[in-house]
Scaffold this motif. Structure first.
Motif, PDB file in Angstrom:
ATOM      1  N   THR A  69     -71.126 -38.382  -8.568  1.00 45.98           N
ATOM      2  CA  THR A  69     -69.998 -39.278  -8.346  1.00 45.98           C
ATOM      3  C   THR A  69     -70.128 -40.527  -9.206  1.00 45.98           C
ATOM      4  OG1 THR A  69     -71.139 -40.328  -6.488  1.00 45.98           O
ATOM      5  CG2 THR A  69     -69.678 -38.469  -5.985  1.00 45.98           C
ATOM      6  N   LYS A 518     -57.256 -50.632  -4.542  1.00 47.50           N
ATOM      7  CA  LYS A 518     -58.157 -50.107  -5.565  1.00 47.50           C
ATOM      8  C   LYS A 518     -59.133 -51.159  -6.093  1.00 47.50           C
ATOM      9  CE  LYS A 518     -54.762 -46.626  -6.942  1.00 47.50           C
ATOM     10  NZ  LYS A 518     -53.906 -46.088  -8.029  1.00 47.50           N
ATOM     11  N   SER A 551     -61.027 -49.540  -9.403  1.00 45.68           N
ATOM     12  CA  SER A 551     -61.261 -48.099  -9.554  1.00 45.68           C
ATOM     13  C   SER A 551     -59.931 -47.358  -9.469  1.00 45.68           C
ATOM     14  CB  SER A 551     -62.206 -47.578  -8.466  1.00 45.68           C
ATOM     15  OG  SER A 551     -63.436 -48.275  -8.478  1.00 45.68           O
ATOM     16  N   ASP A 552     -59.833 -46.275 -10.257  1.00 43.86           N
ATOM     17  CA  ASP A 552     -58.591 -45.493 -10.217  1.00 43.86           C
ATOM     18  C   ASP A 552     -58.854 -44.109 -10.802  1.00 43.86           C
ATOM     19  OD1 ASP A 552     -56.002 -44.832  -9.703  1.00 43.86           O
ATOM     20  OD2 ASP A 552     -55.105 -46.346 -11.015  1.00 43.86           O
ATOM     21  N   GLU A 553     -57.856 -43.233 -10.676  1.00 42.40           N
ATOM     22  CA  GLU A 553     -57.881 -41.891 -11.256  1.00 42.40           C
ATOM     23  C   GLU A 553     -56.605 -41.689 -12.055  1.00 42.40           C
ATOM     24  OE1 GLU A 553     -60.378 -39.600  -7.719  1.00 42.40           O
ATOM     25  OE2 GLU A 553     -58.195 -39.419  -7.807  1.00 42.40           O
ATOM     26  N   VAL A 554     -56.735 -41.129 -13.256  1.00 39.89           N
ATOM     27  CA  VAL A 554     -55.573 -40.912 -14.130  1.00 39.89           C
ATOM     28  C   VAL A 554     -55.618 -39.500 -14.698  1.00 39.89           C
ATOM     29  CG1 VAL A 554     -55.299 -43.352 -14.721  1.00 39.89           C
ATOM     30  CG2 VAL A 554     -56.809 -41.909 -16.087  1.00 39.89           C
ATOM     31  N   LYS A 556     -53.778 -36.804 -13.942  1.00 40.40           N
ATOM     32  CA  LYS A 556     -53.813 -35.850 -12.839  1.00 40.40           C
ATOM     33  C   LYS A 556     -55.197 -35.777 -12.198  1.00 40.40           C
ATOM     34  CE  LYS A 556     -50.122 -32.960 -14.764  1.00 40.40           C
ATOM     35  NZ  LYS A 556     -49.727 -31.587 -15.172  1.00 40.40           N
ATOM     36  N   LYS A 557     -55.802 -36.937 -12.076  1.00 42.09           N
ATOM     37  CA  LYS A 557     -57.108 -37.125 -11.432  1.00 42.09           C
ATOM     38  C   LYS A 557     -58.254 -36.442 -12.175  1.00 42.09           C
ATOM     39  CE  LYS A 557     -55.299 -37.812  -6.763  1.00 42.09           C
ATOM     40  NZ  LYS A 557     -55.415 -37.433  -5.322  1.00 42.09           N
ATOM     41  N   SER A 558     -58.017 -36.099 -13.436  1.00 43.45           N
ATOM     42  CA  SER A 558     -59.103 -35.488 -14.212  1.00 43.45           C
ATOM     43  C   SER A 558     -60.057 -36.530 -14.786  1.00 43.45           C
ATOM     44  CB  SER A 558     -58.518 -34.642 -15.351  1.00 43.45           C
ATOM     45  OG  SER A 558     -57.756 -35.451 -16.239  1.00 43.45           O
ATOM     46  N   LYS A 560     -61.710 -40.303 -13.818  1.00 46.98           N
ATOM     47  CA  LYS A 560     -61.921 -41.407 -12.887  1.00 46.98           C
ATOM     48  C   LYS A 560     -62.584 -42.551 -13.644  1.00 46.98           C
ATOM     49  CE  LYS A 560     -62.611 -38.198  -9.030  1.00 46.98           C
ATOM     50  NZ  LYS A 560     -63.528 -37.751  -7.948  1.00 46.98           N
TER      51      LYS A 560
END
Length: 651
Positions: A69, A518, A551-554, A556-558, A560
């Motif tokens: 992680t 976030k 923190s974020d995911e972009v 399509k969450k592929s 982080k």
């Protein structure tokens, strides 16, 4: 030498023999699982083995699994030591030493430690080695840029050739020229581990081989005149390579080889509906051979004082052989009880005698002795108790310890723990006996120094909701340290000293993360206070680290990512000085360090099992003043941008 070959044969041969056996049925992993966070039988939706099956077992048999992680804790550990450096401050170049900002008085060591403790931050001890159990081959690559002409790489591979047998290979290498003259670092840490369990689970073994070499060029830090020019920010020395340090012709090196093997055989292994009972015989064999060497092409009598010769070649060695035989009883009603009797043979010293002012300084601490260790562990519902005891049965190397720890889970979100540690041991070998071509660095204190005695009581509270807090209070008798005794014409006279009065030391640490969407603010604050009649133990009263990040995911969450700013700060205090000949820190009360902020900006990202790190370190160095030092005469790092990655392969 024959002992090396014997241990190598006993160590490696049975491992490869057992490794050829292919099991026909599934057997459990032989280890405690007090830290295992998920079921071993978990599987991913894709049908591939889930991450929870890639197990890591530490020295105490606590088990966890590979973690890929991207968290703020990973950011704190992304460094040369791969540990959280909250209570340490680095020197200017990667691979140099660290000044310690706090003291942990608790210990289970009952014999002296080797020389050059300032070189041991990256020396992997027995307790630093992990063992593995993986369903498919696992590889991890760590890479990070350094300070001019070099890289830092840590490569690791492990595989189970069968469900019973695992081995791993790893090597961490570093080379960094540094920004100052004569500050090159070149280190290597090789590790081989193996573990095996028979199909019926009665016999188990694990062991490791390490070969480590840590070389540092030494320059004695900046001259006193250049320290003032550094603080003033004189333009022509912003290029740090133009500094003329105290000397440019010295280096020290620490090398060590270790062969370590642990075995257990179950006499009773009964599992039924009412109780689980296991009775095992245990055995450990360990041999370590290490040396520390300081070389200087021509003596610097102004810095170190007079010398016996024009060139300096100091070398000290240690051979440490340890074996024990014991019994382990484990029952779900009684708990786990371990008791072992050990034999230890140590040989520390030099190859010649030194005569100084009519007195002959001996060259060896050579002895062998027996001792014992015992441990008890029991979990009853939400209550967990651990206790250990040990002692050397020796007149030459006296030592003993006892510690007890009790924990209680008040709720799913709140865990309370208390512990008591009491120990008594001799000072380190180089406090007791040292020889050098420099006359000031010769002493024999074996008959003068008494055992260091410590008592500590500690409490901690852990909660994801409310944060973590810990407090410990220590009393230290016969505190032993290197002391700056005098300065004569810029020559520093540094000798070991023992403080015969008591020292009381209080440490309070609080950690809490606040989240808003976030965004997050992670805070760690430590307060310290030392009570004694003399300033022999110096620590900053306040150490703090505060990180504001997003923190974020972009995509399509592929992907982080996290980005933010970290503030590190410790209050002014008389920081320990560094002696390059001893590779030790010494107590001084003439120069204050600290009181400067260190701001780091970072952007971290994760794509699949790859974590990418980019950091602008100490970006405030040019506009908050140049009064930043890791130790007197040894500046902290200037602004620099570094990057790297950690890449896991699951085949």
């Amino acid at each position: 030498m024959s002992r090396f070959f014997l241990l190598f044969f006993c160590f490696v041969f049975p491992s490869f023999v057992y490794g050829q056996k292919i099991p026909k049925k599934k057997t459990p992993v032989v280890s405690d699982t007090t830290k295992l966070l998920a079921k071993k039988n978990a599987s991913s939706k894709s049908g591939k083995p889930s991450i929870e099956k890639y197990l890591i077992v530490d020295f105490k048999n606590d088990t966890t699994y590979v973690d890929t992680t991207l968290t703020i804790k990973k950011e704190y550990k992304y460094n040369y030591l791969r540990k959280d450096n909250f209570n340490r401050i680095q020197f200017a170049n990667t691979g140099q030493t660290y000044n310690t900002l706090s003291l942990d008085a608790s210990t289970s060591y009952i014999k002296p430690l080797f020389s050059a403790q300032a070189r041991h931050f990256n020396y992997m001890e027995i307790g630093d080695i992990n063992y593995y159990h993986v369903p498919t081959p696992l590889t991890e690559l760590y890479f990070k840029t350094v300070f001019s002409q070099g890289q830092n790489l840590d490569a690791f591979f492990t595989v189970n050739t069968s469900k019973q047998f695992n081995f791993s290979l790893a090597y961490k290498g570093l080379r960094s020229l540094g920004n100052y003259q004569n500050a090159l670092t070149s280190t290597g840490n090789f590790r081989f581990t193996t573990n095996y369990t028979t199909k019926n689970g009665r016999y188990s073994m694990r062991g490791h081989i390490t070969m480590q070499d840590l070389l540092n060029q030494e320059n004695g830090g900046l001259t006193d005149d250049d320290v003032q020019r550094f603080k003033d920010g004189v333009e022509e020395i912003i290029d740090r390579s133009v500094f003329d340090p105290n000397f440019e012709n010295a280096e020290n090196i620490l090398e060590g080889k270790r062969f370590h093997l642990e075995q257990a055989y179950s006499l009773i292994n009964r599992v039924d509906s009412t109780s689980n009972t296991k009775l095992s015989l245990t055995n450990t064999v360990s041999f370590e051979d290490k040396f520390y060497e300081y070389n200087q092409t021509s003596a610097d009598n102004d810095f170190f004082g007079s010398s016996f010769s024009n060139s300096i070649e100091d070398r000290v060695t240690l051979e440490d052989f340890y074996t024990d035989f014991g019994i382990a009883f484990n029952n779900n009603i009684i708990g786990r009880v371990d008791f072992k009797v050990f034999y230890n043979d140590v040989n520390y010293g030099y190859n010649s005698l030194v005569t100084l002012e009519g007195l002959t300084i001996t060259n060896r601490i050579k002895t062998n002795f027996f001792g014992f260790r015992g441990a008890y562990k029991k979990q009853l519902g939400s209550f967990l108790f651990n206790g250990e005891i040990g002692a050397n049965l020796s007149e030459d190397i006296k030592g003993n310890f006892i510690n007890a720890k009790a924990g209680y889970r008040l709720s799913d979100n709140l865990y309370l723990e208390g512990k008591v540690d009491i120990s008594s041991r001799l000072p380190n070998y180089n406090h007791l006996l040292y020889q050098s071509d420099y006359t000031n660095y010769n002493w024999d204190n074996q008959s003068n120094f008494n055992n260091i005695k410590t008592q500590q009581i500690a409490f901690s509270l852990k909660s994801k909701k409310y944060g973590n807090a810990s407090i410990d209070v220590s009393n230290i008798d016969n505190y032993t340290y290197f002391n700056l005794q005098s300065i004569d014409n810029n020559t520093k006279v540094i000798k070991p000293a023992q403080y015969t009065e008591s020292i009381q030391y209080l440490r309070l640490k609080i950690q809490k993360e606040f989240r808003l969407g976030k965004f997050a603010l992670d805070n760690t604050i430590m307060y310290q206070n030392v009570t004694s009649n003399d300033n022999v133990l110096n620590v900053p009263s306040l150490v703090t680290r505060n990180t504001l990040y997003y923190s974020d995911e972009v995509f399509k969450k592929s992907l982080k990512f996290q980005t933010g700013i970290t503030l590190n700060y410790f209050s002014k205090y008389n920081g320990n000085g560094y002696d390059p000949l001893l590779a030790e820190f010494y107590t001084q009360n003439q120069t204050e360090i600290g009181g400067f902020p260190r701001l780091d900006f970072f952007i971290n990202a994760k794509v699949r099992q790859t974590r990418i790190y980019l950091k602008a370190e100490h970006f405030n160095s040019s506009f908050t003043g140049y009064d930043f030092f890791s130790a007197p005469n040894n500046p902290y790092r200037d602004f620099t941008v570094r990057f790297g990655l950690v890449w896991n392969f699951f085949l």
